[in-house]
Write a protein that holds these residues in place. Structure first.
Motif, PDB file in Angstrom:
ATOM      1  N   GLU A 197       0.598  -1.263   0.118  1.00 18.62           N
ATOM      2  CA  GLU A 197       0.275  -0.091  -0.101  1.00 18.62           C
ATOM      3  C   GLU A 197       0.886   1.125  -0.019  1.00 18.62           C
ATOM      4  N   PHE A 198       2.265   1.180   0.188  1.00 18.54           N
ATOM      5  CA  PHE A 198       2.978   2.311   0.237  1.00 18.54           C
ATOM      6  C   PHE A 198       3.331   2.554  -1.335  1.00 18.54           C
ATOM      7  N   HIS A 199       3.337   3.872  -1.491  1.00 17.74           N
ATOM      8  CA  HIS A 199       3.760   4.737  -2.596  1.00 17.74           C
ATOM      9  C   HIS A 199       4.317   5.848  -2.480  1.00 17.74           C
ATOM     10  N   TYR A 200       5.643   5.696  -3.036  1.00 14.99           N
ATOM     11  CA  TYR A 200       6.538   6.912  -2.788  1.00 14.99           C
ATOM     12  C   TYR A 200       6.937   7.365  -4.127  1.00 14.99           C
ATOM     13  N   GLU A 201       6.940   8.824  -4.211  1.00 16.33           N
ATOM     14  CA  GLU A 201       7.179   9.680  -5.545  1.00 16.33           C
ATOM     15  C   GLU A 201       8.545  10.534  -4.643  1.00 16.33           C
ATOM     16  N   PRO A 202       9.732  10.228  -5.263  1.00 12.19           N
ATOM     17  CA  PRO A 202      10.970  10.927  -4.788  1.00 12.19           C
ATOM     18  C   PRO A 202      10.856  12.456  -5.324  1.00 12.19           C
ATOM     19  N   ARG A 203      11.433  13.425  -4.718  1.00 16.62           N
ATOM     20  CA  ARG A 203      11.497  14.536  -5.142  1.00 16.62           C
ATOM     21  C   ARG A 203      12.859  15.010  -5.422  1.00 16.62           C
ATOM     22  N   TYR A 204      13.232  15.801  -6.305  1.00 18.12           N
ATOM     23  CA  TYR A 204      14.455  16.174  -7.028  1.00 18.12           C
ATOM     24  C   TYR A 204      14.734  17.545  -7.004  1.00 18.12           C
ATOM     25  N   GLU A 205      15.802  17.850  -6.633  1.00 16.73           N
ATOM     26  CA  GLU A 205      16.341  19.246  -7.043  1.00 16.73           C
ATOM     27  C   GLU A 205      17.425  19.216  -8.490  1.00 16.73           C
ATOM     28  N   ILE A 206      17.202  19.996  -9.356  1.00 16.73           N
ATOM     29  CA  ILE A 206      17.700  20.053 -10.638  1.00 16.73           C
ATOM     30  C   ILE A 206      19.102  20.743 -10.514  1.00 16.73           C
ATOM     31  N   VAL A 207      20.091  19.991 -10.491  1.00 12.68           N
ATOM     32  CA  VAL A 207      21.333  20.701 -10.592  1.00 12.68           C
ATOM     33  C   VAL A 207      22.267  20.648 -11.986  1.00 12.68           C
ATOM     34  N   THR A 208      22.369  22.083 -12.611  1.00 11.27           N
ATOM     35  CA  THR A 208      22.988  22.057 -13.875  1.00 11.27           C
ATOM     36  C   THR A 208      24.448  22.699 -13.735  1.00 11.27           C
ATOM     37  N   GLY A 209      25.118  22.454 -14.687  1.00  9.00           N
ATOM     38  CA  GLY A 209      26.606  23.089 -14.794  1.00  9.00           C
ATOM     39  C   GLY A 209      27.240  22.892 -16.142  1.00  9.00           C
ATOM     40  N   PHE A 210      28.314  23.333 -16.197  1.00  3.01           N
ATOM     41  CA  PHE A 210      29.369  23.190 -17.493  1.00  3.01           C
ATOM     42  C   PHE A 210      30.530  22.397 -16.783  1.00  3.01           C
ATOM     43  N   CYS A 211      30.966  21.406 -17.334  1.00  2.00           N
ATOM     44  CA  CYS A 211      32.094  20.506 -16.860  1.00  2.00           C
ATOM     45  C   CYS A 211      33.050  20.052 -18.180  1.00  2.00           C
ATOM     46  N   PRO A 212      34.143  20.310 -17.705  1.00  2.00           N
ATOM     47  CA  PRO A 212      35.196  19.939 -18.736  1.00  2.00           C
ATOM     48  C   PRO A 212      35.143  18.364 -19.172  1.00  2.00           C
ATOM     49  N   SER A 213      34.621  17.470 -18.573  1.00  2.00           N
ATOM     50  CA  SER A 213      34.627  16.245 -18.829  1.00  2.00           C
ATOM     51  C   SER A 213      33.325  15.448 -18.085  1.00  2.00           C
ATOM     52  N   LEU A 214      33.038  14.091 -18.217  1.00  2.00           N
ATOM     53  CA  LEU A 214      31.934  13.522 -17.573  1.00  2.00           C
ATOM     54  C   LEU A 214      32.677  12.373 -16.369  1.00  2.00           C
ATOM     55  N   ARG A 215      33.954  12.960 -16.032  1.00  2.00           N
ATOM     56  CA  ARG A 215      34.645  11.852 -14.955  1.00  2.00           C
ATOM     57  C   ARG A 215      33.663  12.079 -13.871  1.00  2.00           C
ATOM     58  N   VAL A 216      33.838  11.151 -12.867  1.00  2.00           N
ATOM     59  CA  VAL A 216      33.233  10.973 -11.695  1.00  2.00           C
ATOM     60  C   VAL A 216      33.582  11.918 -10.431  1.00  2.00           C
TER      61      VAL A 216
ATOM     62  N   VAL B 298      34.549  15.078 -11.393  1.00  2.00           N
ATOM     63  CA  VAL B 298      33.999  16.579 -11.778  1.00  2.00           C
ATOM     64  C   VAL B 298      32.832  16.604 -11.528  1.00  2.00           C
ATOM     65  N   LEU B 299      31.872  15.570 -11.741  1.00  2.00           N
ATOM     66  CA  LEU B 299      30.298  15.383 -11.496  1.00  2.00           C
ATOM     67  C   LEU B 299      29.975  15.429  -9.999  1.00  2.00           C
ATOM     68  N   THR B 300      31.025  14.708  -9.117  1.00  2.00           N
ATOM     69  CA  THR B 300      30.766  14.591  -7.702  1.00  2.00           C
ATOM     70  C   THR B 300      30.846  16.070  -7.466  1.00  2.00           C
ATOM     71  N   GLY B 301      31.950  16.701  -7.834  1.00  2.00           N
ATOM     72  CA  GLY B 301      32.088  18.504  -7.251  1.00  2.00           C
ATOM     73  C   GLY B 301      30.796  19.014  -7.596  1.00  2.00           C
ATOM     74  N   LEU B 302      30.070  18.763  -8.833  1.00  2.27           N
ATOM     75  CA  LEU B 302      29.033  19.613  -9.198  1.00  2.27           C
ATOM     76  C   LEU B 302      27.862  19.156  -8.396  1.00  2.27           C
ATOM     77  N   MET B 303      27.524  17.846  -8.046  1.00  7.24           N
ATOM     78  CA  MET B 303      26.425  17.629  -7.253  1.00  7.24           C
ATOM     79  C   MET B 303      26.697  17.950  -5.852  1.00  7.24           C
TER      80      MET B 303
END
Length: 251
Positions: free
Chosen positions: A158-177, A179-184
């Protein structure tokens, strides 16, 4: 024997018990690091049936169940109980955080591996626990900080969960972890590297072991102490070649 080796042995013993005795076996709740250790055993567990579940879709803390209906000819639910926590008086209630609920439970002598996710809403919380401690908590857990609470079981279906999100955007030199950890986490790259070295960064529940790992669309980035986010991928590119990226951070 190191803690990691003991945990690996425990997983292998549970798998062996399920196979030899023809029954389901279950782990306790696993955190991300423990899940990463379990994932490293996939080669040793080849041919063994297992599933992971934490009480709801996308749960962070999960149990492993060894065995399957095809092999055992019956089904068995996970030994997970969902507790619904409400305030006895909203007027006199504190504003409670995840840390408040967890600290209250730990003060009752509950071990962390008996507890799954704790989902905190404004005037209530949902707590997943191992079913064997449910009766104790329903009788003894009556206060979080200065707030008096009421605890009752709830059917997981009977449990229904809808997660809520904060949108995080930015410009990064690469998709390395790193770099993205720093952004998040809103940290410098140096600070992100330190988190990786401290074994606090995970991608899809697997421990990140090097800064060079890259993320792809749909990956889940989790950082202990900072939360987790879904990587939505590249949304564009600047004139200087930097990637415009987006993450959805759970709140």
């Amino acid at each position: 024997m190191k803690a990691e080796e003991l945990l690996e042995k425990r997983f292998l013993d549970l798998a062996e018990q399920s196979y030899q005795q023809g029954r389901y076996t279950f782990s306790n709740f696993l955190d991300l690091y423990e899940q990463s250790i379990f994932s490293s055993l996939k080669r040793k567990l080849a041919g063994i049936s297992y599933e992971c579940f934490g009480g709801y879709e996308d749960a962070e803390r999960v149990m492993v169940r060894f065995g399957s209906k095809e092999e055992l000819s019956y089904t068995q639910d996970y030994p997970i109980l969902l507790l619904h926590v409400t305030f006895l008086s909203e007027k006199y209630a504190d504003t409670l955080s995840h840390r408040d609920y967890l600290g209250s439970l730990m003060n009752l002598g509950i071990e962390r591996n008996m507890l799954g996710d704790i989902l905190v809403m404004e005037q209530e919380a949902y707590v997943f626990v191992k079913d064997q401690i449910g009766p104790f908590l329903m009788q003894e857990w009556n206060q979080v900080r200065h707030t008096m609470i009421h605890v009752e079981p709830m059917e997981i279906r009977e449990f229904h969960y809808e997660p809520r999100y904060e949108i995080v955007t930015g410009f990064c030199p690469s998709l390395r972890v790193d770099v993205l950890t720093g952004l998040m986490c809103r940290l410098s790259r140096k600070e992100s590297v330190e988190l990786i070295k401290a074994q606090k960064v995970f991608v899809n529940s697997c421990l990140v072991k090097g800064n060079g790992q890259t993320l792809k669309e749909g990956d889940i980035l989790s950082v202990r102490g900072f939360g987790k986010a879904i990587f939505d991928g590249v949304t564009g590119q600047s004139k200087k070649g930097r990637f415009a990226v987006q993450l959805r951070k759970y709140i």
